[in-house]
Motif scaffolding. Sequence first.
Motif, PDB file in Angstrom:
ATOM      1  N   THR A  71       0.981  -0.784  -0.005  1.00 27.40           N
ATOM      2  CA  THR A  71       0.242   0.053   0.106  1.00 27.40           C
ATOM      3  C   THR A  71       0.884   1.650   0.255  1.00 27.40           C
ATOM      4  OG1 THR A  71      -1.067  -1.389   1.372  1.00 27.40           O
ATOM      5  CG2 THR A  71      -1.587   0.926   1.457  1.00 27.40           C
ATOM      6  N   ARG A  87      -2.376   5.241   7.097  1.00 32.00           N
ATOM      7  CA  ARG A  87      -2.451   3.818   7.498  1.00 32.00           C
ATOM      8  C   ARG A  87      -2.140   4.068   9.180  1.00 32.00           C
ATOM      9  NH1 ARG A  87      -0.869  -1.470   5.314  1.00 32.00           N
ATOM     10  NH2 ARG A  87      -2.358  -1.383   4.043  1.00 32.00           N
ATOM     11  N   HIS A 127     -10.256  -0.786   4.342  1.00 31.61           N
ATOM     12  CA  HIS A 127      -8.920  -0.676   3.052  1.00 31.61           C
ATOM     13  C   HIS A 127      -9.833  -0.360   2.340  1.00 31.61           C
ATOM     14  CE1 HIS A 127      -5.047  -0.477   2.353  1.00 31.61           C
ATOM     15  NE2 HIS A 127      -4.893  -2.052   2.586  1.00 31.61           N
ATOM     16  N   ARG A 177      -9.397  -6.528   7.739  1.00 32.31           N
ATOM     17  CA  ARG A 177     -10.141  -5.350   6.423  1.00 32.31           C
ATOM     18  C   ARG A 177     -10.238  -5.595   5.596  1.00 32.31           C
ATOM     19  NH1 ARG A 177      -5.388  -2.161   8.976  1.00 32.31           N
ATOM     20  NH2 ARG A 177      -3.415  -2.649   7.680  1.00 32.31           N
ATOM     21  N   ARG A 190      -4.588 -14.417   4.737  1.00 31.41           N
ATOM     22  CA  ARG A 190      -3.592 -15.573   6.179  1.00 31.41           C
ATOM     23  C   ARG A 190      -4.151 -14.830   6.870  1.00 31.41           C
ATOM     24  NH1 ARG A 190      -0.884 -11.370   8.650  1.00 31.41           N
ATOM     25  NH2 ARG A 190      -1.386  -9.211   8.615  1.00 31.41           N
ATOM     26  N   GLN A 197      -4.092 -13.575  10.780  1.00 33.19           N
ATOM     27  CA  GLN A 197      -3.554 -12.087  11.032  1.00 33.19           C
ATOM     28  C   GLN A 197      -3.488 -12.270  12.391  1.00 33.19           C
ATOM     29  OE1 GLN A 197      -5.204  -8.493   9.843  1.00 33.19           O
ATOM     30  NE2 GLN A 197      -4.694  -9.623   7.468  1.00 33.19           N
ATOM     31  N   PRO A 254      -4.577 -10.262  -0.722  1.00 31.61           N
ATOM     32  CA  PRO A 254      -4.199  -8.606  -0.753  1.00 31.61           C
ATOM     33  C   PRO A 254      -3.274  -8.837  -0.566  1.00 31.61           C
ATOM     34  CG  PRO A 254      -5.212  -9.509   1.372  1.00 31.61           C
ATOM     35  CD  PRO A 254      -5.591 -10.542  -0.005  1.00 31.61           C
TER      36      PRO A 254
HETATM   37  C1  NCD Z   1      -3.388  -5.927   4.125  1.00 25.60           C
HETATM   38  C2  NCD Z   1      -3.915  -5.168   5.171  1.00 25.60           C
HETATM   39  O1  NCD Z   1      -3.053  -4.287   5.582  1.00 25.60           O
HETATM   40  O2  NCD Z   1      -4.702  -4.517   5.765  1.00 25.60           O
HETATM   41  N1  NCD Z   1      -2.228  -5.737   3.717  1.00 25.60           N
HETATM   42  C3  NCD Z   1      -2.640  -4.773   2.803  1.00 25.60           C
HETATM   43  O3  NCD Z   1      -2.750  -3.631   2.357  1.00 25.60           O
HETATM   44  N2  NCD Z   1      -2.360  -5.401   1.374  1.00 25.60           N
HETATM   45  C4  NCD Z   1      -3.531  -7.420   4.123  1.00 25.60           C
HETATM   46  C5  NCD Z   1      -2.656  -8.162   5.853  1.00 25.60           C
HETATM   47  O4  NCD Z   1      -2.324  -7.502   6.453  1.00 25.60           O
HETATM   48  O5  NCD Z   1      -3.438  -9.684   5.664  1.00 25.60           O
END
Ligand code: NCD
Length: 397
Positions: free
Chosen positions: A86, A135, A172, A229, A299, A301, A340
Amino acid sequence: MLLDLSDFLPRQSRPLRVKMDEFQREGRLKHLIFASQLELEHLNRLQRLADIIRQLSKTKKGSDALRSLLSHKRAMLYFTQPSTRTFLSFMAACQILGLTCNEVRDPATSSEMKRESPLDSIRMFSSYFDVIIMRSPEAGFSECCAYLMNDLESQEKRSVPIINAGSGSEEHPTQALLDVYTIQRTFQFDSTAGTTGNRLAELNKKYSGLTTGLSNKTYLFCGDLGRGRTVRSLATTLTNYRNIRMFFVSPNHEKLRLDSALRKRLEVANVEFHEFDSLDATLQGQDILSLTDCLYMTRIQIEHNTSADTAALNEMDLSPFHLSPTRLEKLREYAPILHPFPRDSVVQEIPTIIDADPRAMYFRQARNGMWARAALLVHMFNVADQLLFLHNDFYGN
Ligand code: NCD
């Protein structure tokens, strides 16, 4: 008196539909905080802009022209939670459009160490930059920042757009944007290199009724649905499309299952959905994978685990949530596999052997993040007309 995050609580606790207008301006997104703000009209518009940016980026002349679009603007990337894709794709998106970027990734390097409030920090960023992309591990923080900016605007003070690049386990929205963009591109069913003829007509021989676009499809989400998210934001965004069905596959653990807020949102939107506890599950005698048009893997978390969660998860067999080559065989031959990312390199919910499968779309999905986020910046800075003008100049239509 100093502003405190709790000052925004009454505004935060209002229903989403009531507050939505405060994040829009003249039909455009003024701040992007919630996935629910992404209505069909925005999605279509942003996808078209992303396509144009991709096309122009192919040549030096086009790239140079794109860089002139926002070369008078500066962006702050305020990321106090780990991020690779991101962060980098937003930075790349800024660079494509000529925006200068700066970053704060660790509050320990900012004046928050001297007890500055996060809201003062945000207001300071807005003094130097023209957009704040943020973020935060704290759900609702970007929403509060948007209220702070709106209040400043109403006092005729400097105010800048806020973009939520991931907040808590809640939202997100820009990930949903790039996910939808990737799915939409895949479901155009363009003939792949080396093949001739109409791919959709070929597929229709086996899958009658298959159409282009995101409507009329079954989406399967697998993994940590409660704490992820990206699932919540994408599932919300997909409710914009007609006649869709969702399958949710997660370990049978209260924190990992579909949460009640999303369940309610889907019920209100009249979306048919089913919950399962394995990728091998069936629905009315048919493998759910054989009914799936798009597979979205995530995945577990583990960073959110308490020691009790770790103990409970260690007791569970998590293999039903991993994509194996045998399971892949059941998946429809055109169904994109999205993730993601990051994927867990130890657990391997998608083993690397699957990367070579033509349906594995996750690297392309990550790259699409760059185009989708550039499109969002073009839209928010209201330079879409200039972009279209550039495009006509280059391609004449
Ligand atoms: C995700 C996040 O940060 O929510 N990653 C992302 O932005 N591509 C997914 C994750 O951390 O599993």
